[in-house]
Design an enzyme around this catalytic site. Structure first.
Site, PDB file in Angstrom:
ATOM      1  N   CYS A  75       1.253  -1.243   0.217  1.00 19.93           N
ATOM      2  CA  CYS A  75       0.065   0.156  -0.034  1.00 19.93           C
ATOM      3  C   CYS A  75       0.491   1.385   0.027  1.00 19.93           C
ATOM      4  O   CYS A  75       1.566   1.154   0.035  1.00 19.93           O
ATOM      5  CB  CYS A  75      -0.996  -0.536   0.985  1.00 19.93           C
ATOM      6  SG  CYS A  75      -2.584   1.109   1.276  1.00 19.93           S
TER       7      CYS A  75
ATOM      8  N   CYS B 176      -0.258   4.494   2.150  1.00 22.31           N
ATOM      9  CA  CYS B 176      -0.432   5.136   3.035  1.00 22.31           C
ATOM     10  C   CYS B 176       0.917   5.162   3.962  1.00 22.31           C
ATOM     11  O   CYS B 176       0.798   6.218   4.657  1.00 22.31           O
ATOM     12  CB  CYS B 176      -1.604   4.516   3.929  1.00 22.31           C
ATOM     13  SG  CYS B 176      -1.700   2.804   4.018  1.00 22.31           S
TER      14      CYS B 176
ATOM     15  N   LYS C 214     -11.652  -4.942   2.087  1.00 21.07           N
ATOM     16  CA  LYS C 214     -11.284  -3.871   3.486  1.00 21.07           C
ATOM     17  C   LYS C 214     -12.481  -2.915   3.923  1.00 21.07           C
ATOM     18  O   LYS C 214     -12.542  -2.618   3.042  1.00 21.07           O
ATOM     19  CB  LYS C 214     -10.150  -3.509   3.344  1.00 21.07           C
ATOM     20  CG  LYS C 214      -9.126  -2.904   4.375  1.00 21.07           C
ATOM     21  CD  LYS C 214      -8.008  -2.509   3.809  1.00 21.07           C
ATOM     22  CE  LYS C 214      -7.366  -1.758   4.723  1.00 21.07           C
ATOM     23  NZ  LYS C 214      -6.281  -0.787   4.524  1.00 21.07           N
TER      24      LYS C 214
ATOM     25  N   ARG D   4      -3.115   3.424  12.953  1.00 22.30           N
ATOM     26  CA  ARG D   4      -2.718   4.108  12.631  1.00 22.30           C
ATOM     27  C   ARG D   4      -1.493   4.632  13.665  1.00 22.30           C
ATOM     28  O   ARG D   4      -0.162   5.734  12.757  1.00 22.30           O
ATOM     29  CB  ARG D   4      -3.974   5.307  12.697  1.00 22.30           C
ATOM     30  CG  ARG D   4      -4.503   4.332  11.091  1.00 22.30           C
ATOM     31  CD  ARG D   4      -5.788   5.689  11.177  1.00 22.30           C
ATOM     32  NE  ARG D   4      -6.724   4.428   9.687  1.00 22.30           N
ATOM     33  CZ  ARG D   4      -7.668   4.797   8.628  1.00 22.30           C
ATOM     34  NH1 ARG D   4      -8.018   5.817   9.920  1.00 22.30           N
ATOM     35  NH2 ARG D   4      -8.199   3.823   8.665  1.00 22.30           N
TER      36      ARG D   4
ATOM     37  N   ARG E 265     -10.940   7.300   3.906  1.00 18.27           N
ATOM     38  CA  ARG E 265     -10.965   6.358   3.425  1.00 18.27           C
ATOM     39  C   ARG E 265     -12.111   5.892   2.720  1.00 18.27           C
ATOM     40  O   ARG E 265     -12.366   4.343   2.256  1.00 18.27           O
ATOM     41  CB  ARG E 265      -9.792   5.338   3.987  1.00 18.27           C
ATOM     42  CG  ARG E 265      -8.598   6.153   4.347  1.00 18.27           C
ATOM     43  CD  ARG E 265      -7.162   4.883   4.514  1.00 18.27           C
ATOM     44  NE  ARG E 265      -6.442   5.569   4.430  1.00 18.27           N
ATOM     45  CZ  ARG E 265      -5.425   4.796   5.386  1.00 18.27           C
ATOM     46  NH1 ARG E 265      -6.194   4.368   6.613  1.00 18.27           N
ATOM     47  NH2 ARG E 265      -4.309   5.646   6.026  1.00 18.27           N
TER      48      ARG E 265
ATOM     49  N   GLU F 242     -16.789  -7.936  -4.128  1.00 17.46           N
ATOM     50  CA  GLU F 242     -14.963  -7.504  -4.238  1.00 17.46           C
ATOM     51  C   GLU F 242     -14.290  -8.523  -4.396  1.00 17.46           C
ATOM     52  O   GLU F 242     -13.448  -9.058  -5.056  1.00 17.46           O
ATOM     53  CB  GLU F 242     -14.767  -7.011  -2.899  1.00 17.46           C
ATOM     54  CG  GLU F 242     -15.193  -5.514  -2.829  1.00 17.46           C
ATOM     55  CD  GLU F 242     -14.190  -4.582  -3.624  1.00 17.46           C
ATOM     56  OE1 GLU F 242     -12.809  -5.020  -4.389  1.00 17.46           O
ATOM     57  OE2 GLU F 242     -14.643  -3.340  -3.355  1.00 17.46           O
TER      58      GLU F 242
ATOM     59  N   LYS G 269     -11.352  -7.532   6.645  1.00 19.06           N
ATOM     60  CA  LYS G 269     -10.691  -7.053   7.441  1.00 19.06           C
ATOM     61  C   LYS G 269     -11.285  -6.019   7.923  1.00 19.06           C
ATOM     62  O   LYS G 269     -12.341  -5.057   6.859  1.00 19.06           O
ATOM     63  CB  LYS G 269      -9.444  -6.422   6.979  1.00 19.06           C
ATOM     64  CG  LYS G 269      -8.472  -5.280   7.718  1.00 19.06           C
ATOM     65  CD  LYS G 269      -7.502  -4.976   7.358  1.00 19.06           C
ATOM     66  CE  LYS G 269      -6.703  -4.077   8.081  1.00 19.06           C
ATOM     67  NZ  LYS G 269      -4.901  -3.851   7.675  1.00 19.06           N
TER      68      LYS G 269
ATOM     69  N   SER H   2      -6.186  -4.352  15.181  1.00 18.29           N
ATOM     70  CA  SER H   2      -4.644  -3.529  16.471  1.00 18.29           C
ATOM     71  C   SER H   2      -6.158  -3.340  17.598  1.00 18.29           C
ATOM     72  O   SER H   2      -6.486  -3.215  18.266  1.00 18.29           O
ATOM     73  CB  SER H   2      -4.470  -2.217  15.729  1.00 18.29           C
ATOM     74  OG  SER H   2      -5.684  -1.233  15.023  1.00 18.29           O
TER      75      SER H   2
ATOM     76  N   TYR I 196      -1.905 -10.044  16.204  1.00 17.51           N
ATOM     77  CA  TYR I 196      -1.147  -9.489  17.391  1.00 17.51           C
ATOM     78  C   TYR I 196      -1.186 -10.196  18.460  1.00 17.51           C
ATOM     79  O   TYR I 196       0.225 -10.749  18.907  1.00 17.51           O
ATOM     80  CB  TYR I 196      -0.973  -8.365  17.471  1.00 17.51           C
ATOM     81  CG  TYR I 196      -1.432  -7.195  16.600  1.00 17.51           C
ATOM     82  CD1 TYR I 196       0.130  -6.941  15.896  1.00 17.51           C
ATOM     83  CD2 TYR I 196      -2.669  -6.727  16.007  1.00 17.51           C
ATOM     84  CE1 TYR I 196      -0.205  -6.110  14.594  1.00 17.51           C
ATOM     85  CE2 TYR I 196      -2.936  -5.976  15.209  1.00 17.51           C
ATOM     86  CZ  TYR I 196      -1.761  -5.676  14.302  1.00 17.51           C
ATOM     87  OH  TYR I 196      -2.264  -4.759  13.263  1.00 17.51           O
TER      88      TYR I 196
HETATM   89 ZN   LIG Z   1      -3.358   1.768   2.872  1.00 11.84          ZN
END
Ligand SMILES: [Zn+2]
Length: 326
Positions: free
Chosen positions: A120, A122, A195, A205, A217, A233, A248, A274, A313
């Site tokens: 990505c 970002c 997503k 983030r 987004r 998708e 996600k 997260s 995680y």
């Molecule tokens: Zn991104």
């Protein structure tokens, strides 16, 4: 006197009886462990909103990976935090970028460990969006070429699986073609096909320093109330050449995981994001829930919903708990 004809309780009468009839299992084989990599040497910065998660410099990450390997976790997912950012995210496809260097170092020391790279822009753009921005809009088609370049540079560095997370239309095909043209026809694509524009990404983030500097987004990530769109998708990504797909976030989208499972036979991953991780950690710290039991229940629920692979995680803790339980 009434007696029940069926007595489901008979099969719940002891731990071994329950083991015998248990339908779903969480296994170490299911797990992918995400990492955030930063520049410099000897860096291990805690991510405040994600207790137990750090930003590692590559040298420190290599030390961590010894443990990952000894725990038997099959794969890791890498996110890069570059030293500098620009409008076109050039750090993402730099042959000596943070991810490219890290992948080479990891594959040199741990050739067997599956290294999955997030593709990505970002984390690499100064505006924090996942594509090229012009007059406040995120442009789809000009972004595809940069994503494809990023994917090829990851493959050239030794990445085993490419995971595009940008949600631009047509990126799986653009990446597949570029990989094939450069001799990486054998490198699979694990696409973040589904997503959502989710509030559960908040702590990530902070970890990846990737919050958008303007807007949000919602013009490229999916609208949370939608389910049928998720199936479109997935179908589109499979048609374009995705080998595995990701849903996600996970927890608030178990119905989506189940629906994708019904409609798609290939490997399906759930990303336990997260915010889901941090909620458990925070409540456990307050003594309000049992961290081990709630984590295992949640992640096993993702298996029951239909996920084959869980990106989490919690991965090292899960392996330790599985071993303790014998
Ligand atoms: Zn991104």
């Amino acid at each position: 006197m009434y007696y029940p004809v069926a007595r489901p309780r008979r099969l719940r009468s002891s731990a071994n009886m329950r083991r015998l009839v248990r339908e779903n299992h969480l296994r170490v084989d299911d797990l992918i462990y995400p990492f955030f990599i930063t520049g410099g040497r000897d860096v291990q910065q805690p991510v405040e909103s994600m207790p137990g998660v750090y930003r590692f410099s590559t040298d420190r990450l290599l030390i961590q990976l010894k443990e990952v390997q000894s725990l038997g976790i099959p794969g890791i997912l890498l996110f890069g935090i570059p030293d500098s950012k620009d409008a076109v995210g050039s750090g993402a496809y730099d042959a000596n970028g943070i991810i490219q260097q890290a992948v080479r170092a990891i594959k040199d020391k741990f050739p067997e460990l599956l290294v999955i790279t997030d593709v990505c822009l970002c984390e690499y753009t100064d505006h924090g969006h996942c594509g090229i921005v012009h007059e406040g809009k995120v442009l789809n088609d000009p972004t595809l070429e940069l994503l494809a370049r990023t994917a090829v540079s990851h493959a050239q560095s030794g990445a085993d699986i490419i995971a595009p997370s940008d949600m631009m239309d047509g990126r799986v095909r653009a990446i597949r073609e570029a990989l094939d043209e450069h001799g990486y026809a054998d490198v699979p694509i694990m696409s973040y096909s589904v997503k959502y524009a989710s509030a559960f990404y908040g702590p990530f983030r902070e970890a990846a320093d990737s919050a958008p500097q303007f807007g949000d987004r919602k013009t490229y990530q999916m609208d949370p109330p939608n389910l049928r769109e998720a199936l479109r998708e997935v179908e589109q990504d499979i048609t374009e050449g995705a080998d595995m797909v990701i849903v996600k976030p996970a927890m608030a989208y178990m119905d989506v995981i189940a629906a994708v499972r019904e409609n798609f036979d290939g490997p399906l991953a759930a990303y336990n994001v997260s915010g889901e991780y941090s909620m458990i950690k925070a409540a456990a710290r307050l003594g309000w829930i049992d961290e081990q039991k709630t984590t295992m229940e949640l992640l096993t629920g993702l298996k029951r919903a239909g996920a084959d692979i869980i990106i989490t995680y919690h991965a090292p803790d899960v392996v330790r708990w599985l071993k303790e339980d014998g």
